[in-house]
Write an enzyme that holds these catalytic residues in place. Structure first.
Site, PDB file in Angstrom:
ATOM      1  CE  LYS A   1       5.419   7.419  -5.633  1.00 46.02           C
ATOM      2  NZ  LYS A   1       4.962   8.826  -5.088  1.00 46.02           N
TER       3      LYS A   1
ATOM      4  N   GLY B   1      13.057  20.608   2.275  1.00 48.11           N
ATOM      5  CA  GLY B   1      13.089  19.139   2.590  1.00 48.11           C
ATOM      6  C   GLY B   1      12.255  18.403   1.422  1.00 48.11           C
TER       7      GLY B   1
ATOM      8  CB  VAL C   1       0.680   3.770  -5.342  1.00 52.27           C
ATOM      9  CG1 VAL C   1       0.147   4.834  -6.224  1.00 52.27           C
ATOM     10  CG2 VAL C   1       1.551   2.879  -6.142  1.00 52.27           C
TER      11      VAL C   1
ATOM     12  CD  GLU D   1      -2.933   1.186   0.173  1.00 49.30           C
ATOM     13  OE1 GLU D   1      -2.769   1.964  -0.861  1.00 49.30           O
ATOM     14  OE2 GLU D   1      -3.638   0.106   0.074  1.00 49.30           O
TER      15      GLU D   1
ATOM     16  CD  GLU E   1      15.449  12.270  -1.781  1.00 42.22           C
ATOM     17  OE1 GLU E   1      16.516  12.560  -1.346  1.00 42.22           O
ATOM     18  OE2 GLU E   1      14.596  11.788  -1.144  1.00 42.22           O
TER      19      GLU E   1
ATOM     20  N   GLY F   1       1.683   7.421  -0.841  1.00 41.78           N
ATOM     21  CA  GLY F   1       1.869   7.624   0.600  1.00 41.78           C
ATOM     22  C   GLY F   1       0.860   7.028   1.481  1.00 41.78           C
TER      23      GLY F   1
ATOM     24  CG  ASP G   1       8.257   8.971  -7.027  1.00 42.22           C
ATOM     25  OD1 ASP G   1       8.704   7.840  -6.450  1.00 42.22           O
ATOM     26  OD2 ASP G   1       6.976   9.466  -6.954  1.00 42.22           O
TER      27      ASP G   1
ATOM     28  CB  ILE H   1      -3.735   8.129  -0.662  1.00 44.08           C
ATOM     29  CG1 ILE H   1      -3.599   9.490  -0.650  1.00 44.08           C
ATOM     30  CG2 ILE H   1      -5.077   7.797  -1.251  1.00 44.08           C
ATOM     31  CD1 ILE H   1      -3.208  10.161  -1.923  1.00 44.08           C
TER      32      ILE H   1
END
Length: 430
Positions: A205, A187, A132, A129, A190, A134, A201, A136
């Site tokens: 997902k 922050g 993808v 879970e 990266e 975070g 990224d 959610i």
């Protein structure tokens, strides 16, 4: 109360979040699964590194094999990222008959098919879970909540870094480089932001979501990827003037027995719910043939958001172990209803085009003639005033084929009336 022993591989930001959130909500979590979740060993690269006080240093080891082979470890949680060591960790855990929980979207995007096959062979499970969106619960929504539906379309804002940058460019009226620096200062980016801003990224997902929706593990070769690195503030302003906002979207659609899977900056109407998702938040909009439209929104990254998803998976694993029901909900079930991926050249959508042309008679007519000859219908034209001899021209089209639009723009670029190379962005009327 029976306990489930957890072996944690990796204890960085997310791993520390898992330890901390498990400790703070232990009573609730244990009550909801009827078992005690207990971290028994944690593999790290450096035992001497300073860590949050919630991490019991007595549990630390640098020996990953000890975690994988430990007789008291019931489930392995992989939180190290990447595709090399992580692939070995997940493979060895499954071969040892241990279920795995992972947040590793790249590993699953590239190697999901082989890992799910191994899990089935070993009568074990992979839960993912946190890979993808975070916190959610979009994996559970597609795999379980929307299981009776044919999935028609999925649109996802799946990268918080990019969404923050686009939000700041629009609301702060700043260019891409400045917005990226702000993201880094907060922050959100990266030191090397390439995986985020170049769309990789989001593509990982999107591949996972498309595979779940359409029952064939697609991998990465099927995904068209274009990031936001070259996006100009001028285009964000122009889009807003015409009633659109630009978002980096993962787009998944089906047409008859074919599907399209693509990632790119996209103009979407300001009136849509997805357009209102700002800053580091993620959202996934899904259209199913029975349910209709639904949207899933929340924090897309961060220690607590990811830890929430990891712990929810651990509760599912604990219930599976308690009732001896591996594969009660299969991590991935093949059904292959849509087995052809449409090449990007063949997709049809609307387009936004910007260029600068000479301020002279018939210049606009020349551009319109080339576009018309390509079979492309123009929806709107804005020719802005300029004090120079170069006139900014903004056009949008009706539905057109990607290859036809690109061919027309290549011909336009060759004309002596064109001062700047045309900019092409895609539009979706959500």
């Amino acid at each position: 109360m029976k306990s489930v022993k957890i072996g944690l591989v990796g204890c960085g930001n997310v791993g520390t979040g898992v330890v901390n959130c498990l400790d703070s909500n232990r009573t609730l979590i244990d009550a909801r699964c009827g078992m005690e979740l207990e971290i028994s060993v944690i593999a790290v690269r450096d035992i001497e590194k300073r860590r949050d006080a919630c991490v019991n240093t007595d549990l630390l080891t640098t020996d990953i094999e000890m975690v994988l082979n430990h007789p008291d470890v019931d489930v392995v949680v992989e939180l190290i990222g990447g595709c090399t060591t992580a692939r070995s960790v997940v493979t060895k855990a499954l071969e040892n008959g241990k279920p795995v929980v992972t947040a590793n979207k790249a590993l699953l995007a590239y190697h999901g098919s082989e890992l799910f096959a191994l899990a089935a062979k070993q009568n074990s499970d992979i839960y993912y879970e946190a890979a993808v969106g975070g916190g959610i619960p979009i994996i559970k929504a597609l795999r379980e909540g929307l299981a009776p539906n044919h999935i028609n379309r999925v649109y996802g804002i799946l990268n918080g870094t990019c969404n923050y940058i686009l939000t700041r460019m629009e609301h702060g009226n700043i260019d891409f480089d400045c917005a990226l620096r702000e993201a880094a200062e907060h922050g959100y980016a990266e030191a090397d932001p390439s995986l985020d801003i170049d769309g990789g990224d989001t593509a990982h997902k999107t591949s996972i979501l498309a595979s779940l929706a359409y029952g064939e593990w697609l991998g990465m070769d099927a995904v068209f990827v274009e990031g936001i690195r070259d996006l100009a503030l001028e285009d964000i302003r122009n889009a807003r003037e015409q009633g659109y906002r630009i978002k980096l979207l993962g787009i998944i659609k089906h047409e008859t027995n074919s599907i399209q899977v693509r990632v790119h900056p996209t103009l979407i109407p300001v009136s849509s719910m997805l357009a209102k998702v700002d800053d580091v938040y993620n959202a996934v909009w899904v259209s199913g043939d029975i349910l209709g439209e639904s949207m899933y929104y929340g924090p897309g990254a961060g220690a607590n958001a990811t830890a929430s998803a990891v712990l929810a998976d651990l509760i599912d694993v604990a219930l599976n172990l308690k009732f001896e029901s591996a594969h009660r909900v299969a991590a991935f079930r093949r059904h292959a209803l849509y087995n052809t991926v449409i090449a990007m050249d063949e997709i049809r959508c609307r387009y936004y085009i910007r260029m600068a042309i000479d301020d002279r008679p018939n210049a606009l007519a020349t551009v319109a003639h080339i576009i018309g000859d390509a079979g492309i219908s123009i929806a709107s034209v804005v020719q802005k005033e300029s004090e120079s001899n170069s006139i900014p021209l903004i056009m949008t089209t009706h539905l057109a084929r990607e290859a036809d639009v690109r061919a027309a723009l290549a011909q336009i670029r060759s004309q002596d009336i064109v001062r700047t190379a045309p900019v092409l962005l895609r539009m979706e009327d959500i």
